[in-house]
Motif scaffolding. Structure first.
Motif, PDB file in Angstrom:
ATOM      1  N   ALA A  98       0.638  -1.630   0.122  1.00  0.00           N
ATOM      2  CA  ALA A  98      -0.260   0.145   0.014  1.00  0.00           C
ATOM      3  C   ALA A  98       0.564   1.426   0.319  1.00  0.00           C
ATOM      4  CB  ALA A  98      -1.318  -0.429   1.161  1.00  0.00           C
ATOM      5  N   VAL A  99       1.805   1.364   1.066  1.00  0.00           N
ATOM      6  CA  VAL A  99       3.042   2.552   1.384  1.00  0.00           C
ATOM      7  C   VAL A  99       2.997   2.727   0.197  1.00  0.00           C
ATOM      8  CG1 VAL A  99       3.674   4.298   3.006  1.00  0.00           C
ATOM      9  CG2 VAL A  99       2.013   2.989   3.156  1.00  0.00           C
ATOM     10  N   VAL A 100       4.309   2.025  -0.367  1.00  0.00           N
ATOM     11  CA  VAL A 100       5.378   1.593  -1.204  1.00  0.00           C
ATOM     12  C   VAL A 100       4.629   1.926  -2.457  1.00  0.00           C
ATOM     13  CG1 VAL A 100       5.436  -0.471  -1.928  1.00  0.00           C
ATOM     14  CG2 VAL A 100       7.808   0.719  -1.199  1.00  0.00           C
ATOM     15  N   SER A 101       3.673   1.847  -2.988  1.00  0.00           N
ATOM     16  CA  SER A 101       3.571   1.986  -4.408  1.00  0.00           C
ATOM     17  C   SER A 101       2.893   3.829  -4.034  1.00  0.00           C
ATOM     18  CB  SER A 101       2.845   1.073  -4.972  1.00  0.00           C
ATOM     19  OG  SER A 101       1.349   1.201  -4.012  1.00  0.00           O
ATOM     20  N   ALA A 161       9.539   3.355  -5.907  1.00  0.00           N
ATOM     21  CA  ALA A 161       9.414   2.630  -5.343  1.00  0.00           C
ATOM     22  C   ALA A 161       9.328   1.303  -4.541  1.00  0.00           C
ATOM     23  CB  ALA A 161       7.109   2.623  -6.015  1.00  0.00           C
ATOM     24  N   GLU A 162      10.742   1.662  -4.435  1.00  0.00           N
ATOM     25  CA  GLU A 162      10.876   0.272  -3.770  1.00  0.00           C
ATOM     26  C   GLU A 162      11.485   0.415  -2.209  1.00  0.00           C
ATOM     27  OE1 GLU A 162      14.072  -1.116  -6.452  1.00  0.00           O
ATOM     28  OE2 GLU A 162      11.914  -2.767  -7.755  1.00  0.00           O
ATOM     29  N   THR A 163      11.816  -0.280  -1.415  1.00  0.00           N
ATOM     30  CA  THR A 163      12.768  -0.206  -0.471  1.00  0.00           C
ATOM     31  C   THR A 163      13.715  -0.719  -0.186  1.00  0.00           C
ATOM     32  OG1 THR A 163      11.261  -2.294   0.487  1.00  0.00           O
ATOM     33  CG2 THR A 163      10.770   0.846   1.121  1.00  0.00           C
ATOM     34  N   PRO A 164      15.016  -1.199   0.705  1.00  0.00           N
ATOM     35  CA  PRO A 164      15.617   0.036   0.703  1.00  0.00           C
ATOM     36  C   PRO A 164      15.910   1.303   0.451  1.00  0.00           C
ATOM     37  CG  PRO A 164      17.598  -1.297   1.160  1.00  0.00           C
ATOM     38  CD  PRO A 164      16.064  -1.949   0.386  1.00  0.00           C
ATOM     39  N   SER A 165      14.583   2.491   0.961  1.00  0.00           N
ATOM     40  CA  SER A 165      15.622   3.865   1.536  1.00  0.00           C
ATOM     41  C   SER A 165      16.555   4.516   1.605  1.00  0.00           C
ATOM     42  CB  SER A 165      14.692   4.908   0.079  1.00  0.00           C
ATOM     43  OG  SER A 165      14.216   4.080  -1.088  1.00  0.00           O
ATOM     44  N   LEU A 166      17.519   5.191   1.285  1.00  0.00           N
ATOM     45  CA  LEU A 166      17.874   5.884   2.482  1.00  0.00           C
ATOM     46  C   LEU A 166      18.318   7.157   2.418  1.00  0.00           C
ATOM     47  CD1 LEU A 166      20.449   5.730   5.245  1.00  0.00           C
ATOM     48  CD2 LEU A 166      21.720   5.619   3.620  1.00  0.00           C
ATOM     49  N   ARG A 167      17.756   8.158   3.851  1.00  0.00           N
ATOM     50  CA  ARG A 167      18.204   9.071   3.605  1.00  0.00           C
ATOM     51  C   ARG A 167      19.402   9.870   3.912  1.00  0.00           C
ATOM     52  NH1 ARG A 167      14.795  14.849   5.753  1.00  0.00           N
ATOM     53  NH2 ARG A 167      15.680  13.733   7.657  1.00  0.00           N
ATOM     54  N   THR A 168      20.472  10.202   4.144  1.00  0.00           N
ATOM     55  CA  THR A 168      21.870  10.340   4.729  1.00  0.00           C
ATOM     56  C   THR A 168      21.727  11.271   5.525  1.00  0.00           C
ATOM     57  OG1 THR A 168      22.514  11.832   2.827  1.00  0.00           O
ATOM     58  CG2 THR A 168      22.636   9.260   2.710  1.00  0.00           C
ATOM     59  N   ALA A 169      23.093  12.108   6.698  1.00  0.00           N
ATOM     60  CA  ALA A 169      22.175  12.721   7.740  1.00  0.00           C
ATOM     61  C   ALA A 169      23.149  14.384   7.038  1.00  0.00           C
ATOM     62  CB  ALA A 169      23.827  12.213   8.212  1.00  0.00           C
ATOM     63  N   GLU A 170      22.696  14.136   5.512  1.00  0.00           N
ATOM     64  CA  GLU A 170      23.392  15.536   4.439  1.00  0.00           C
ATOM     65  C   GLU A 170      21.811  15.697   4.115  1.00  0.00           C
ATOM     66  OE1 GLU A 170      26.763  14.379   5.454  1.00  0.00           O
ATOM     67  OE2 GLU A 170      25.867  12.641   4.410  1.00  0.00           O
ATOM     68  N   GLY A 171      20.908  14.945   3.713  1.00  0.00           N
ATOM     69  CA  GLY A 171      20.010  14.892   2.838  1.00  0.00           C
ATOM     70  C   GLY A 171      19.422  14.511   2.068  1.00  0.00           C
ATOM     71  N   ARG A 172      20.557  13.401   1.325  1.00  0.00           N
ATOM     72  CA  ARG A 172      20.787  12.646   0.031  1.00  0.00           C
ATOM     73  C   ARG A 172      19.928  11.833  -0.063  1.00  0.00           C
ATOM     74  NH1 ARG A 172      25.047  11.250  -0.990  1.00  0.00           N
ATOM     75  NH2 ARG A 172      26.205  11.500   0.461  1.00  0.00           N
ATOM     76  N   PRO A 173      19.341  11.131  -1.185  1.00  0.00           N
ATOM     77  CA  PRO A 173      18.566  10.178  -1.279  1.00  0.00           C
ATOM     78  C   PRO A 173      20.041   8.907  -1.867  1.00  0.00           C
ATOM     79  CG  PRO A 173      18.225  10.963  -3.369  1.00  0.00           C
ATOM     80  CD  PRO A 173      18.628  12.408  -2.195  1.00  0.00           C
ATOM     81  N   VAL A 174      19.781   7.910  -1.266  1.00  0.00           N
ATOM     82  CA  VAL A 174      20.555   6.843  -1.637  1.00  0.00           C
ATOM     83  C   VAL A 174      19.561   5.330  -1.649  1.00  0.00           C
ATOM     84  CG1 VAL A 174      22.379   5.218  -1.248  1.00  0.00           C
ATOM     85  CG2 VAL A 174      22.498   7.739  -0.799  1.00  0.00           C
ATOM     86  N   ASN A 175      19.245   4.677  -2.570  1.00  0.00           N
ATOM     87  CA  ASN A 175      18.569   3.941  -3.278  1.00  0.00           C
ATOM     88  C   ASN A 175      19.593   2.338  -3.902  1.00  0.00           C
ATOM     89  OD1 ASN A 175      16.138   5.822  -3.037  1.00  0.00           O
ATOM     90  ND2 ASN A 175      16.496   6.393  -4.775  1.00  0.00           N
ATOM     91  N   GLN A 176      18.982   1.262  -3.271  1.00  0.00           N
ATOM     92  CA  GLN A 176      19.510   0.127  -3.525  1.00  0.00           C
ATOM     93  C   GLN A 176      20.145   0.039  -2.527  1.00  0.00           C
ATOM     94  OE1 GLN A 176      17.981  -1.407  -6.342  1.00  0.00           O
ATOM     95  NE2 GLN A 176      16.964   0.490  -6.920  1.00  0.00           N
TER      96      GLN A 176
END
Length: 246
Positions: free
Chosen positions: A37-40, A51-66
């Motif tokens: 439900a939420v992931v999509s 629309a996949e997990t995991p995702s990471l928002r770094t300490a600097e606010g950058r997204p890192v996926n996969q």
């Protein structure tokens, strides 16, 4: 700002990233993303467009996926943790070989079984997919058993982010009941050792919404809505700061 890991439940492959964060000793927060439900949802796609997990928002606010990129990022933030061996060393090459195998062959081996379970289809088609999945899972275990050899951990003499990723995927065998892990003694011993790790027990409890005792630097959960509100505020502040003076 603390890094935030967006993790999927139930039985998501985010499990390894949670374990790695616990082992890293870095302060972090978690954001629970229910699947499907939420992931999509449109809201989560603002975090991860695919629309996949995991995702990471770094300490600097950058997204890192996969998962592979996230595990490498976590290891790089605290090299002393040993989660990712030093670049240019034989251990680093070994680590990447194993992690690549886990992320492709080992992970993908279970795909036919998940597809057969999650999609309505004729009995014959489902049986074909299940037979394919059983063959692929057994082969992946046999190959990984050979790769492990007499090493206590997947990347050699020290535990690494590869072990964290492995234990998250290996539990899918228990879900699908493909094989008796004892057929592969080295992997069975590794799995038993990992399941006894406090970080692994913590990740299990977190996924099941149970009281969880962190042995790392877990700073609590945050709601997706709150993350998005904070993200919007940060974007506005950044745009204002970079705007030319009147």
């Amino acid at each position: 700002m603390n890094p935030i890991l967006f993790y999927g439940v139930p039985e998501g492959c985010s499990f390894g990233a949670i374990v790695a964060l616990e082992w890293s000793g870095l302060p972090y927060q978690l954001c629970r993303i229910d699947m499907p439900a939420v992931v999509s949802s449109a809201a989560y796609r603002r975090i991860n467009p695919v629309a996949e997990t995991p995702s990471l928002r770094t300490a600097e606010g950058r997204p890192v996926n996969q998962s592979v990129a996230i595990l490498h990022h976590i290891g790089a933030q605290n090299p002393g943790s040993g989660l990712v061996p030093a670049q240019g060393t034989p251990d680093y090459d070994r680590f990447n070989e194993v992690l690549a195998f886990l992320n492709t062959d080992f992970f993908e081996a279970f795909s036919p079984l998940w597809y057969a379970m999650e999609h309505g289809m004729a009995d014959r088609d489902r049986q074909v997919l299940q037979a394919m999945g059983h063959h692929k899972v057994r082969k992946a275990h046999a190959d990984l058993e050979q790769m492990l050899g007499s090493n206590p951990w997947l990347a050699g003499s020290r535990r690494s982010a590869a072990d964290a990723y492995f234990v998250g995927i290996a539990r899918w065998n228990d879900f699908h009941q493909v094989l008796d892990r004892r057929e592969f003694p080295a992997l069975a011993a590794l799995h038993t050792r990992l399941e006894a790790e406090p970080a692994v027990r913590f990740a299990h409890a977190v996924e099941h919404g149970e009281p969880a005792l962190s042995t790392g630097a877990f700073m609590g959960h945050v709601d997706l809505e709150d993350v998005l509100v904070g993200h919007q505020a940060a974007v506005r502040a950044s745009a204002k700061a970079s705007a030319p003076a009147a």
